[in-house]
Design a protein around this motif. Structure first.
Motif, PDB file in Angstrom:
ATOM      1  N   ARG A 193       0.836  -1.193   0.000  1.00  0.00           N
ATOM      2  CA  ARG A 193       0.000   0.000   0.000  1.00  0.00           C
ATOM      3  C   ARG A 193       0.868   1.239   0.000  1.00  0.00           C
ATOM      4  NH1 ARG A 193      -2.647  -0.308   6.104  1.00  0.00           N
ATOM      5  NH2 ARG A 193      -0.762   0.282   7.272  1.00  0.00           N
ATOM      6  N   GLN A 194       0.299   2.303  -0.525  1.00  0.00           N
ATOM      7  CA  GLN A 194       0.985   3.588  -0.550  1.00  0.00           C
ATOM      8  C   GLN A 194       0.047   4.663  -0.024  1.00  0.00           C
ATOM      9  OE1 GLN A 194       2.790   4.651  -4.294  1.00  0.00           O
ATOM     10  NE2 GLN A 194       4.107   6.152  -3.294  1.00  0.00           N
ATOM     11  N   PRO A 195       0.253   5.079   1.232  1.00  0.00           N
ATOM     12  CA  PRO A 195      -0.567   6.162   1.786  1.00  0.00           C
ATOM     13  C   PRO A 195      -0.234   7.480   1.095  1.00  0.00           C
ATOM     14  CG  PRO A 195       0.492   4.879   3.525  1.00  0.00           C
ATOM     15  CD  PRO A 195       1.158   4.509   2.229  1.00  0.00           C
ATOM     16  N   PRO A 196      -1.116   8.457   1.189  1.00  0.00           N
ATOM     17  CA  PRO A 196      -0.859   9.751   0.548  1.00  0.00           C
ATOM     18  C   PRO A 196       0.434  10.378   1.049  1.00  0.00           C
ATOM     19  CG  PRO A 196      -3.130   9.600   1.313  1.00  0.00           C
ATOM     20  CD  PRO A 196      -2.423   8.399   1.834  1.00  0.00           C
ATOM     21  N   GLY A 197       1.317  10.744   0.134  1.00  0.00           N
ATOM     22  CA  GLY A 197       2.551  11.409   0.483  1.00  0.00           C
ATOM     23  C   GLY A 197       3.614  10.525   1.100  1.00  0.00           C
ATOM     24  N   LYS A 198       3.388   9.214   1.090  1.00  0.00           N
ATOM     25  CA  LYS A 198       4.346   8.307   1.720  1.00  0.00           C
ATOM     26  C   LYS A 198       4.820   7.259   0.721  1.00  0.00           C
ATOM     27  CE  LYS A 198       2.482   8.816   6.392  1.00  0.00           C
ATOM     28  NZ  LYS A 198       1.979   8.097   7.599  1.00  0.00           N
ATOM     29  N   GLN A 199       5.825   6.502   1.131  1.00  0.00           N
ATOM     30  CA  GLN A 199       6.368   5.466   0.267  1.00  0.00           C
ATOM     31  C   GLN A 199       5.503   4.209   0.314  1.00  0.00           C
ATOM     32  OE1 GLN A 199      10.478   4.909   1.486  1.00  0.00           O
ATOM     33  NE2 GLN A 199      11.171   6.397  -0.027  1.00  0.00           N
TER      34      GLN A 199
ATOM     35  N   ASP B 228      -5.116   3.389   7.607  1.00  0.00           N
ATOM     36  CA  ASP B 228      -5.093   2.369   6.558  1.00  0.00           C
ATOM     37  C   ASP B 228      -5.434   2.963   5.190  1.00  0.00           C
ATOM     38  OD1 ASP B 228      -6.639   0.160   8.924  1.00  0.00           O
ATOM     39  OD2 ASP B 228      -4.519   0.179   8.316  1.00  0.00           O
ATOM     40  N   THR B 229      -5.816   4.219   5.169  1.00  0.00           N
ATOM     41  CA  THR B 229      -6.123   4.877   3.895  1.00  0.00           C
ATOM     42  C   THR B 229      -4.906   4.875   2.991  1.00  0.00           C
ATOM     43  OG1 THR B 229      -7.830   6.295   4.841  1.00  0.00           O
ATOM     44  CG2 THR B 229      -6.775   7.064   2.822  1.00  0.00           C
ATOM     45  N   ALA B 230      -5.073   4.336   1.787  1.00  0.00           N
ATOM     46  CA  ALA B 230      -3.940   4.196   0.859  1.00  0.00           C
ATOM     47  C   ALA B 230      -4.446   3.609  -0.452  1.00  0.00           C
ATOM     48  CB  ALA B 230      -2.882   3.276   1.453  1.00  0.00           C
ATOM     49  N   VAL B 231      -3.562   3.631  -1.441  1.00  0.00           N
ATOM     50  CA  VAL B 231      -3.788   2.824  -2.635  1.00  0.00           C
ATOM     51  C   VAL B 231      -3.139   1.471  -2.375  1.00  0.00           C
ATOM     52  CG1 VAL B 231      -3.410   2.595  -5.113  1.00  0.00           C
ATOM     53  CG2 VAL B 231      -3.802   4.867  -4.111  1.00  0.00           C
ATOM     54  N   TYR B 232      -3.904   0.419  -2.560  1.00  0.00           N
ATOM     55  CA  TYR B 232      -3.428  -0.932  -2.305  1.00  0.00           C
ATOM     56  C   TYR B 232      -3.087  -1.609  -3.631  1.00  0.00           C
ATOM     57  CZ  TYR B 232      -4.633  -0.646   2.601  1.00  0.00           C
ATOM     58  OH  TYR B 232      -4.673  -0.285   3.929  1.00  0.00           O
ATOM     59  N   TYR B 233      -1.906  -2.215  -3.669  1.00  0.00           N
ATOM     60  CA  TYR B 233      -1.400  -2.836  -4.880  1.00  0.00           C
ATOM     61  C   TYR B 233      -1.166  -4.329  -4.674  1.00  0.00           C
ATOM     62  CZ  TYR B 233      -0.264   1.922  -6.387  1.00  0.00           C
ATOM     63  OH  TYR B 233      -0.321   3.250  -6.733  1.00  0.00           O
ATOM     64  N   CYS B 234      -1.531  -5.083  -5.660  1.00  0.00           N
ATOM     65  CA  CYS B 234      -1.230  -6.509  -5.719  1.00  0.00           C
ATOM     66  C   CYS B 234       0.126  -6.683  -6.402  1.00  0.00           C
ATOM     67  CB  CYS B 234      -2.339  -7.199  -6.516  1.00  0.00           C
ATOM     68  SG  CYS B 234      -2.124  -8.951  -6.783  1.00  0.00           S
ATOM     69  N   ASN B 235       0.905  -7.624  -5.900  1.00  0.00           N
ATOM     70  CA  ASN B 235       2.259  -7.861  -6.418  1.00  0.00           C
ATOM     71  C   ASN B 235       2.513  -9.359  -6.495  1.00  0.00           C
ATOM     72  OD1 ASN B 235       5.123  -8.675  -5.246  1.00  0.00           O
ATOM     73  ND2 ASN B 235       5.455  -6.812  -6.425  1.00  0.00           N
TER      74      ASN B 235
ATOM     75  N   GLY C 105      -3.616  -0.961  -8.825  1.00  0.00           N
ATOM     76  CA  GLY C 105      -3.956  -0.394  -7.524  1.00  0.00           C
ATOM     77  C   GLY C 105      -5.435  -0.141  -7.352  1.00  0.00           C
ATOM     78  N   THR C 106      -5.878  -0.190  -6.105  1.00  0.00           N
ATOM     79  CA  THR C 106      -7.262   0.122  -5.761  1.00  0.00           C
ATOM     80  C   THR C 106      -7.258   1.005  -4.514  1.00  0.00           C
ATOM     81  OG1 THR C 106      -9.472  -0.809  -5.359  1.00  0.00           O
ATOM     82  CG2 THR C 106      -7.612  -1.984  -4.372  1.00  0.00           C
ATOM     83  N   GLN C 107      -8.076   2.048  -4.540  1.00  0.00           N
ATOM     84  CA  GLN C 107      -8.075   3.032  -3.454  1.00  0.00           C
ATOM     85  C   GLN C 107      -8.927   2.543  -2.292  1.00  0.00           C
ATOM     86  OE1 GLN C 107      -6.546   6.283  -3.199  1.00  0.00           O
ATOM     87  NE2 GLN C 107      -7.268   6.064  -1.080  1.00  0.00           N
ATOM     88  N   VAL C 108      -8.361   2.624  -1.099  1.00  0.00           N
ATOM     89  CA  VAL C 108      -9.103   2.363   0.141  1.00  0.00           C
ATOM     90  C   VAL C 108      -9.061   3.641   0.970  1.00  0.00           C
ATOM     91  CG1 VAL C 108      -9.146   1.089   2.305  1.00  0.00           C
ATOM     92  CG2 VAL C 108      -8.633  -0.109   0.154  1.00  0.00           C
ATOM     93  N   THR C 109     -10.236   4.133   1.310  1.00  0.00           N
ATOM     94  CA  THR C 109     -10.340   5.338   2.118  1.00  0.00           C
ATOM     95  C   THR C 109     -11.154   5.036   3.361  1.00  0.00           C
ATOM     96  OG1 THR C 109     -10.238   6.745   0.148  1.00  0.00           O
ATOM     97  CG2 THR C 109     -11.045   7.759   2.181  1.00  0.00           C
ATOM     98  N   VAL C 110     -10.557   5.293   4.526  1.00  0.00           N
ATOM     99  CA  VAL C 110     -11.224   5.030   5.802  1.00  0.00           C
ATOM    100  C   VAL C 110     -11.514   6.375   6.457  1.00  0.00           C
ATOM    101  CG1 VAL C 110     -11.121   3.839   8.001  1.00  0.00           C
ATOM    102  CG2 VAL C 110      -9.952   2.870   5.998  1.00  0.00           C
TER     103      VAL C 110
END
Length: 117
Positions: free
Chosen positions: A38-44, A89-96, A110-115
């Protein structure tokens, strides 16, 4: 070649649940490791959960006890059950998918998850 397509993201209130799915097409091997990042906003981007050949799993400390990763090899599908969701947990979630032979990696879009809190 491998294609990964995630689904199941969306908007959920804190404390709620979501289940992400990732359908893999192409040449998939049971020994390939499949992961959720996952990649939260503004983070790695960070590793959330991994499931290796044989079914062993690893989780980031921040999601242990709340998230469960699983895979259905017959359907070439990876899942991430997310419970007790938090705003962090808000982030874009990626399958790898990581090849067991070469460690080459494939990524989904990626798929967006917003909590919401």
């Amino acid at each position: 070649q491998v294609q990964l397509v995630e689904s199941g993201g969306g908007l959920v209130q804190a404390g709620g649940s979501l289940r992400l799915s990732c359908v893999a097409s192409g040449s998939i091997f049971r020994l390939d490791t499949m992961n959720w990042y996952r990649q939260p906003p503004g983070k790695q981007r960070e590793l959330v959960a991994a499931i290796m050949n044989g079914g062993s799993t690893n989780y980031a400390d921040s999601v242990k006890g709340r998230f469960t990763v699983s895979r259905d090899n017959a359907k070439n599908t990876l899942y991430l059950q997310m419970n007790s969701l938090k705003s962090e947990d808000t982030a874009v979630y990626y399958c790898n998918l990581r090849r067991w032979t070469t460690s080459y990696e494939y990524w989904g879009q990626g798929t967006q998850v917003t909590v919401s809190s």
